[in-house]
Design an enzyme around this catalytic site. Structure first.
Site, PDB file in Angstrom:
ATOM      1  N   GLU A  30      21.535  19.298  11.404  1.00 24.41           N
ATOM      2  CA  GLU A  30      21.138  18.001  10.860  1.00 24.41           C
ATOM      3  C   GLU A  30      22.054  17.755   9.679  1.00 24.41           C
ATOM      4  O   GLU A  30      22.068  18.535   8.735  1.00 24.41           O
ATOM      5  CB  GLU A  30      19.679  18.072  10.440  1.00 24.41           C
ATOM      6  CG  GLU A  30      19.108  16.709  10.193  1.00 24.41           C
ATOM      7  CD  GLU A  30      18.056  16.780   9.127  1.00 24.41           C
ATOM      8  OE1 GLU A  30      17.063  17.476   9.303  1.00 24.41           O
ATOM      9  OE2 GLU A  30      18.268  16.114   8.105  1.00 24.41           O
ATOM     10  N   CYS A  49      17.289  13.557   3.541  1.00 24.28           N
ATOM     11  CA  CYS A  49      18.185  13.136   4.628  1.00 24.28           C
ATOM     12  C   CYS A  49      17.818  11.746   5.127  1.00 24.28           C
ATOM     13  O   CYS A  49      18.624  11.081   5.759  1.00 24.28           O
ATOM     14  CB  CYS A  49      18.130  14.148   5.754  1.00 24.28           C
ATOM     15  SG  CYS A  49      16.490  14.810   6.013  1.00 24.28           S
TER      16      CYS A  49
END
Ligand code: NAP
Length: 526
Positions: A266, A303
């Site tokens: 990620e 994120c």
């Protein structure tokens, strides 16, 4: 809290290495924190890998109830260590105590969610096709399939989630639930929290009779320890959260192996938010207030942070004015470490230098490792002709892009893959802009309507993924129960005697799980 040793956990023993690796630093004061951490020696990394390889056939064959016991015991021990985690976590990360405690709760919740998933058992997606020996023109064989664990998994701890995406975080919980041993590469930014949690996992493994090697925690640089583990033949998958450069380096290392393996990385995302005209007119100021909260949550180190805001240039000024005034008054926050603070300063300085970009507002810079929230604006024409404007500014900064709705759709179509796409509009508007919504869906792992991208619920329906470079594989999610699929592969058994099949596929369905029998969902025995 028992004394921190600064040593890697190799199976059920401690590293003997005396090669210094790192000492944690309090980002609020720049003071070093005891103890010194040591790099795991090459033979210790090799031993951890060997133990994991040997543990795999034992651990993956245990009844699900044993793995459930293990996961629940980890959660219990982490809860018992809550005060120690909160104390050390605040010192190592600069995050407030409430965040450390909240993240501890999320971590134990995740472990228990995976325990419940495997206790119920249907997650294995068992499929049974009954033989039809008389079928014409060819007989049909007896075929049964289900998900099976891949093998040892390497997990890289994330700097921005010292608990929920670190030692016993989502990657570890999903891999252990699937039946895979886990080798964790600690993050240099929070080695003490890693050790406290690592001790909990090791103790839980001992308490519940798990094979040695089901878990190891290794300290050392990403290149020496991390890449060595990714390249080791025993390892079958990798979980990573961090920078695009780190994630792609690991993808390359995994792809260059004799047997390439999947890396679930990620990486960067700017998570576009699209503000439709009527929503801006009706509640521009309220949207600005929600945006500020989302932008500055965790000092912008999420994120899912809203890094890009698209809005029509004809819109009323309320939203822009309100967001600018809120940002100017917002306080600075201490970032996770000096490197991340430096990278944030550099990224906001770089965007300001791009011709056509205007700084609308920024909070006063408190210096040190603090980040001052900032908001910039640019025309969609400049955005379309300047690919650098898509770069992630990891921290509390966002870019407003203004233009016509047609140009905005064009800009969204050209975006890199994202974790989240958000739309603010009225119900009538979302119908009117169907094509834009479809375009956003093509770029995002999750779509949010009249909300904000931060705040990722851990549940069965969550998708925390998205096309590259948000993640290395947009077919997966790293949050929620779907995350378990990353560490499994489907296996089919053809014509096997019933007694030799996994219990999940036997005629009697002894675990009473949901199965797909000749295309029909069923919990019955055959
Ligand atoms: P990072 O630099 O990618 O490091 C994460 C982990 O990967 C560390 O354990 C690191 O080991 C290892 N690593 C990094 N590069 C590697 C390589 N080339 N080969 C092998 N291992 C490697 O991430 P970070 O320290 O968390 O933060 C740095 C920047 O990443 C931030 O400023 C931010 O821009 C970005 N970031 C983004 C997100 C997001 O969710 N979008 C989250 C976190 C960070 P070492 O111990 O050797 O460093």
């Amino acid at each position: 809290m028992s004394k921190l040793l600064g040593k890697s956990i190799v199976g059920f023993s401690r590293s003997q290495s005396d090669e210094p690796f790192t000492q944690a630093v309090n980002p609020a004061t720049n003071e070093p924190l005891e103890p010194q951490y040591f790099t795991a020696a090459g033979d210790e990394v090799a031993r951890a890998l060997d133990l994991a390889e040997k543990a795999f056939p034992i651990y993956s064959s245990l009844p699900a109830a044993k793995r459930v016991e293990f996961l629940r015991r980890i959660a219990e021990l982490i809860e018992q260590a809550g005060d120690a985690i909160a104390e050390r976590g605040v010192q190592e990360t600069g995050l407030p105590e409430a965040r450390m405690r909240g993240e501890t709760g999320r971590t134990t919740g995740q472990l228990r969610l995976f325990a419940a998933l495997i206790e119920e058992g249907s997650w294995v997606d068992a499929r049974v096709e009954i033989a039809q020996p008389d079928r014409q023109p060819l007989p049909k064989p007896d075929l049964r399939s289900m998900k099976r664990p891949l093998g040892p998994v390497v997990v890289f701890c994330a700097s921005n989630f010292p608990l929920a995406f670190s030692v016993a975080g989502g990657d570890t919980a999903s891999a252990l639930a699937a039946g895979c041993p886990v080798l964790v590469k600690a993050h240099h930014s929070h080695p003490g929290v890693a050790e406290i949690v690592g001790n909990c996992v090791e103790q839980a493994a001992r308490d519940t009779g798990m094979p040695e090697g089901v878990f190891s925690l290794l300290y050392g640089g990403g290149r020496s320890v991390g890449v060595a583990m990714v390249e080791a033949p025993a390892v079958q998958a990798v979980g990573f959260t961090g920078s695009r450069s780190g994630g792609t380096a690991l993808m390359q290392a995994a792809a260059g192996r004799k047997q390439p393996i999947p890396v679930y990385a990620e990486m960067s995302a700017v998570n576009p938010v699209v503000l439709l005209p009527e929503a801006l007119t009706e509640r521009g100021e309220a949207i600005a207030e929600g945006m500020l909260t989302s932008l500055t949550m965790g000092v912008g180190q999420f994120c899912t942070n809203p890094g890009l805001i698209f809005m029509p240039d004809s819109a009323a000024p309320a939203f822009k004015e309100k967001l600018s005034s809120l940002v100017a008054e917002a306080g600075c926050g201490v970032m996770l470490n000096a490197g991340i603070a430096k990278a944030f300063r550099e990224s906001t300085a770089a965007i300001e230098k791009i011709p056509g970009v205007k700084k609308l507002a920024a909070a006063d810079d408190a210096g040190g490792n603090c980040a001052s929230p900032a908001v910039f604006s640019v025309s969609v024409e400049t955005f379309l002709s300047t690919p650098d404007l898509q770069a992630e500014m990891f921290g509390p900064a966002t870019l407003i892009v203004e233009g016509s709705m047609e140009q905005i759709e064009q800009a969204i179509a050209g975006l890199e893959g994202q974790l989240v796409g958000t739309i603010h509009g009225t119900e009538a508007e979302i119908k009117q802009y169907t094509s834009l919504v479809k375009t956003l869906e093509g770029r995002s792992g999750r779509l949010v309507f009249n909300g904000f991208p931060t705040g990722v619920d851990v549940c069965h329906a969550m998708v925390h993924g998205g096309p590259y470079p948000a993640t290395s594989d947009g077919r997966s999610s790293s949050v929620g129960t779907m995350a378990i699929d990353r560490f499994c592969r489907p296996v089919a058994w053809q014509g096997f005697p019933d007694s030799e099949l996994p219990q999940e596929l036997q005629d009697a369905n002894p675990l009473s799980i949901w199965r797909l029998v000749d295309g029909e969902r069923s919990r019955e025995s055959l």
